[in-house]
Design a protein around this motif. Structure first.
Motif, PDB file in Angstrom:
ATOM      1  N   VAL A   1       0.862  -1.185   0.000  1.00  0.00           N
ATOM      2  CA  VAL A   1       0.000   0.000   0.000  1.00  0.00           C
ATOM      3  C   VAL A   1       0.898   1.233   0.000  1.00  0.00           C
ATOM      4  CG1 VAL A   1      -1.702   1.312   1.322  1.00  0.00           C
ATOM      5  CG2 VAL A   1      -1.894  -1.165   1.164  1.00  0.00           C
ATOM      6  N   VAL A   2       0.723   2.069  -1.011  1.00  0.00           N
ATOM      7  CA  VAL A   2       1.515   3.291  -1.117  1.00  0.00           C
ATOM      8  C   VAL A   2       0.701   4.527  -0.733  1.00  0.00           C
ATOM      9  CG1 VAL A   2       3.159   2.397  -2.793  1.00  0.00           C
ATOM     10  CG2 VAL A   2       1.046   3.446  -3.595  1.00  0.00           C
ATOM     11  N   ASP A   3      -0.621   4.413  -0.754  1.00  0.00           N
ATOM     12  CA  ASP A   3      -1.487   5.531  -0.385  1.00  0.00           C
ATOM     13  C   ASP A   3      -2.719   4.993   0.354  1.00  0.00           C
ATOM     14  OD1 ASP A   3      -2.869   7.878  -0.119  1.00  0.00           O
ATOM     15  OD2 ASP A   3      -3.094   8.245  -2.274  1.00  0.00           O
TER      16      ASP A   3
ATOM     17  N   VAL B   1      -1.270  -4.805 -12.885  1.00  0.00           N
ATOM     18  CA  VAL B   1      -2.601  -4.780 -12.297  1.00  0.00           C
ATOM     19  C   VAL B   1      -2.784  -3.554 -11.413  1.00  0.00           C
ATOM     20  CG1 VAL B   1      -4.228  -6.133 -10.924  1.00  0.00           C
ATOM     21  CG2 VAL B   1      -2.528  -7.284 -12.286  1.00  0.00           C
ATOM     22  N   HIS B   2      -1.689  -2.950 -10.942  1.00  0.00           N
ATOM     23  CA  HIS B   2      -1.803  -1.876  -9.963  1.00  0.00           C
ATOM     24  C   HIS B   2      -2.566  -0.663 -10.477  1.00  0.00           C
ATOM     25  CE1 HIS B   2       1.769  -0.401 -12.131  1.00  0.00           C
ATOM     26  NE2 HIS B   2       1.356   0.784 -11.738  1.00  0.00           N
TER      27      HIS B   2
ATOM     28  N   ALA C   1      -6.550   1.425  -6.590  1.00  0.00           N
ATOM     29  CA  ALA C   1      -6.052   2.718  -6.119  1.00  0.00           C
ATOM     30  C   ALA C   1      -5.248   2.555  -4.839  1.00  0.00           C
ATOM     31  CB  ALA C   1      -7.226   3.657  -5.871  1.00  0.00           C
ATOM     32  N   GLY C   2      -4.070   3.175  -4.809  1.00  0.00           N
ATOM     33  CA  GLY C   2      -3.257   3.208  -3.610  1.00  0.00           C
ATOM     34  C   GLY C   2      -2.432   1.975  -3.323  1.00  0.00           C
ATOM     35  N   VAL C   3      -2.468   0.970  -4.201  1.00  0.00           N
ATOM     36  CA  VAL C   3      -1.723  -0.274  -3.968  1.00  0.00           C
ATOM     37  C   VAL C   3      -0.806  -0.542  -5.153  1.00  0.00           C
ATOM     38  CG1 VAL C   3      -1.908  -2.748  -3.519  1.00  0.00           C
ATOM     39  CG2 VAL C   3      -3.651  -1.222  -2.644  1.00  0.00           C
ATOM     40  N   ARG C   4       0.471  -0.807  -4.861  1.00  0.00           N
ATOM     41  CA  ARG C   4       1.416  -1.205  -5.905  1.00  0.00           C
ATOM     42  C   ARG C   4       1.441  -2.727  -5.935  1.00  0.00           C
ATOM     43  NH1 ARG C   4       6.094   0.931  -4.166  1.00  0.00           N
ATOM     44  NH2 ARG C   4       6.800  -1.016  -3.276  1.00  0.00           N
TER      45      ARG C   4
ATOM     46  N   TRP D   1     -10.985  -2.306  -4.409  1.00  0.00           N
ATOM     47  CA  TRP D   1     -10.009  -2.138  -3.332  1.00  0.00           C
ATOM     48  C   TRP D   1      -9.573  -3.477  -2.755  1.00  0.00           C
ATOM     49  CZ3 TRP D   1     -11.280  -4.283   1.270  1.00  0.00           C
ATOM     50  CH2 TRP D   1     -12.625  -4.570   1.468  1.00  0.00           C
ATOM     51  N   ASP D   2     -10.393  -4.513  -2.867  1.00  0.00           N
ATOM     52  CA  ASP D   2     -10.060  -5.832  -2.331  1.00  0.00           C
ATOM     53  C   ASP D   2      -9.087  -6.497  -3.304  1.00  0.00           C
ATOM     54  OD1 ASP D   2      -9.908  -8.356  -1.264  1.00  0.00           O
ATOM     55  OD2 ASP D   2     -12.043  -8.796  -1.427  1.00  0.00           O
TER      56      ASP D   2
END
Length: 177
Positions: free
Chosen positions: A94-96, A150-151, A155-158, A110-111
């Motif tokens: 998680v980057v954000d 896929v990132h 949103a917010g996940v690398r 988000w899942d």
């Protein structure tokens, strides 16, 4: 809600008259090691300290780096009723955390495990490789999953591809399907 990476727990704190909302305000969420608490106050998201009396929602987000998440598929071999069991392992970070909490409330994906499982790239290789061509399928799948990360969809996940494993093809009878 528990166990659905990256959100550990989520609480809606409105409307005020709900008994559980009162109880949840008295026992607010507390961020532990490797977690960030994201709160919503007047439709504004933040990850700092917030007044629990003004919060409308709180989300606990897992921010530990390098979390391994796997997705499983069964791809049919070319010209037969045999299936290859396929597993792709991704390294997620998680980057954000604010973007993760916002996407959960707005209905965006988000899942991470669910998004990876319904990802359509592996299905494009259905009936492309014959029985016994596990290495060819592994190479083709690795190429496809690395070509378009896929990132962009979460949103917010690398999300980075870690490994693709393909098992030996097995016969699927009509009773199994």
């Amino acid at each position: 809600m528990r166990g659905r990476y990256p959100i550990v727990e989520h609480r809606e704190l409105r409307p005020w008259w709900r008994w559980s909302a009162w109880r949840e305000r008295r026992r607010p969420l507390v961020a532990g090691r490797g977690q960030v608490l994201v709160h919503v106050v007047d439709e504004m998201y933040g990850s700092g300290t917030a007044d629990p009396a003004r919060c409308t929602a709180m989300t606990l987000v897992n921010v530990r780096p390098g979390r391994l998440v796997s997705a499983h598929w069964e791809l049919t071999a070319a010209g037969s009723d045999w299936d290859f069991p396929v597993t792709a392992t991704f390294r997620c970070t998680v980057v954000d955390p604010v973007a993760v909490a916002r996407s959960r409330r707005t209905g965006a994906p988000w899942d991470v495990k669910y998004v990876l499982w319904q990802y359509n790239r592996p299905w494009q290789l259905n009936r492309e490789h014959p029985v016994g061509d596990e290495d060819g399928l592994r190479l083709a799948l690795t190429t496809r999953l690395q070509a378009r990360p896929v990132h962009r969809e979460i949103a917010g996940v690398r999300v980075e591809l870690e490994e693709v494993s393909v098992g030996s093809a097995r016969f699927v009878s009509v009773a199994d399907a």
